[in-house]
Design an enzyme around this catalytic site. Structure first.
Site, short mmCIF file in Angstrom:
data_model
loop_
_atom_site.label_atom_id
_atom_site.label_comp_id
_atom_site.label_asym_id
_atom_site.label_seq_id
_atom_site.Cartn_x
_atom_site.Cartn_y
_atom_site.Cartn_z
N ASN A 234 0.87 -1.17 0.00
CA ASN A 234 0.00 0.00 0.00
C ASN A 234 0.91 1.23 0.00
OD1 ASN A 234 -1.77 2.05 0.45
ND2 ASN A 234 -2.43 1.37 2.48
N TRP A 235 1.03 1.83 -1.18
CA TRP A 235 1.93 2.98 -1.30
C TRP A 235 1.32 4.23 -0.64
CZ3 TRP A 235 3.93 2.66 -7.10
CH2 TRP A 235 4.84 1.60 -7.20
N LYS A 236 0.05 4.16 -0.28
CA LYS A 236 -0.65 5.32 0.25
C LYS A 236 -0.47 6.50 -0.71
CE LYS A 236 -0.24 3.28 4.77
NZ LYS A 236 -0.22 3.45 6.22
N HIS B 273 -9.53 0.89 5.04
CA HIS B 273 -8.25 1.17 5.70
C HIS B 273 -8.49 2.14 6.87
CE1 HIS B 273 -4.21 2.59 6.45
NE2 HIS B 273 -3.79 1.51 5.84
N GLU C 9 -6.99 4.65 7.82
CA GLU C 9 -6.86 6.07 7.48
C GLU C 9 -8.15 6.58 6.81
OE1 GLU C 9 -3.14 5.62 5.39
OE2 GLU C 9 -2.20 5.13 7.31
N GLU D 126 -4.97 -4.72 10.79
CA GLU D 126 -4.02 -3.63 10.95
C GLU D 126 -4.33 -2.87 12.24
OE1 GLU D 126 -2.17 -2.56 6.84
OE2 GLU D 126 -3.83 -1.23 7.25
N GLY E 279 2.56 2.77 10.75
CA GLY E 279 3.49 3.88 10.57
C GLY E 279 4.18 4.33 11.84
N SER F 273 3.73 -1.62 10.39
CA SER F 273 5.18 -1.60 10.57
C SER F 273 5.85 -2.93 10.23
CB SER F 273 5.54 -1.15 11.99
OG SER F 273 5.05 0.18 12.22
N GLY G 39 2.96 -0.88 4.32
CA GLY G 39 2.94 0.55 3.98
C GLY G 39 4.35 1.05 3.70
N GLY G 40 4.94 1.68 4.70
CA GLY G 40 6.24 2.34 4.53
C GLY G 40 7.30 1.49 3.85
P1 13P Z 1 3.08 0.75 7.70
O1 13P Z 1 3.64 -0.53 7.13
O2 13P Z 1 3.76 1.98 7.20
O3 13P Z 1 2.97 0.69 9.19
O4 13P Z 1 1.57 0.86 7.14
C1 13P Z 1 0.72 -0.21 7.27
C2 13P Z 1 -0.49 0.07 6.48
O5 13P Z 1 -1.27 0.93 6.82
C3 13P Z 1 -0.70 -0.71 5.26
O6 13P Z 1 -1.99 -0.54 4.77
#
Ligand code: 13P
Length: 244
Positions: free
Chosen positions: A9-11, A92, A94, A164, A170, A205, A226-227
């Site tokens: 997930n590149w966000k 998600h 967010e 999650e 993050g 993470s 994510g990251g």
């Molecule tokens: P991180 O891996 O940056 O913690 O993000 C997780 C995430 O929200 C994937 O959808």
């Protein structure tokens, strides 16, 4: 046996140049895991081109629950299918916390995705407060229930769930493999007769350094990253860890 799945997930990160470089650098070495890349909307077609001859699927980060019409700024499931998208993230944290998406809206998105042939990746997870107050599982059960109320077991079998924990996203703070396993086992149970068939991913993470321990748990079938998915080398390592 469930095939491991690792989704990036590149966000709201990246650019055309980033996407080009990512696929040049990504080495999956026949990892054996199913790999999904979820870029921001403007790069879906570019990524579709780059993954066309590789064992990588395209995913989106969101969709509208509406089919078409006067919904400025929204993107429909049919449009996503039109540009070769196979998966779509729904719910998600967010989207839930920053854009006010209720579990009922998330369930509508889940249904809209499946009606167009997309595979939803349904995200659930508790906040830190919910965990500390001892009702993490209740919060997750409620998020799941909104979808369970709308679909039948065969629909669930065509979906992916991602656990999650909000406090791990993050933050560099990962759930321990045991904490994650407890929730994954709980989710599988709640999925009833579909449970055995559904891949349940962990997200929060995930890095190459903690991936193997997470993937060794019985009910963790992969990761939503994510990251660390913004670094092709690191992401490749996570994919290979999932296949072992
Ligand atoms: P991180 O891996 O940056 O913690 O993000 C997780 C995430 O929200 C994937 O959808």
């Amino acid at each position: 046996m469930r095939t491991p799945l690792v989704a990036a997930n590149w966000k709201m990160n990246g650019s055309r140049e980033f996407a080009e470089g990512f696929f040049t650098a990504l080495d999956l070495e026949d990892s054996g895991a199913e790999v999904v890349i979820c870029p921001p909307f403007p790069y879906l077609s570019l990524v579709a081109d780059r993954v066309a001859n590789r064992a990588i699927a395209l995913g989106a980060q969101n969709l509208s629950h509406e089919a078409a019409g006067a919904y400025t700024g929204e993107v429909s499931a049919a449009m996503l299918r039109d540009v070769e998208t196979r998966y779509v993230i729904v719910g998600h944290s967010e989207r839930r916390s920053l854009y006010g998406e209720s579990s009922e809206l998330v369930a509508s998105k889940f249904v809209a995705a499946q009606e167009s042939g997309l595979v939803p990746i349904l995200c659930v997870g508790e906040t830190l407060q919910e965990r500390e107050e001892g009702w993490a599982l209740d919060a997750i059960a409620a998020q799941l229930q909104a979808v369970l109320d709308r679909v039948v077991a065969d629909d669930l079998k065509r979906a992916v769930v991602a656990y999650e924990p909000v406090w791990a996203i993050g933050t560099g703070r990962t759930a321990t493999p045991e904490q994650a396993q407890e929730v994954h086992g709980f989710i599988r149970e709640r999925l009833g007769s579909a449970g055995d068939a559904v891949r349940i991913l962990y997200g929060g993470s995930v890095k190459s350094g903690n991936a193997t321990a997470l993937f060794s748990q019985a009910d963790i079938d992969g990761a939503l990253v994510g990251g660390a998915s913004l670094d092709a080398e690191e992401f490749g390592k996570i994919c290979r860890a999932a296949a072992q």
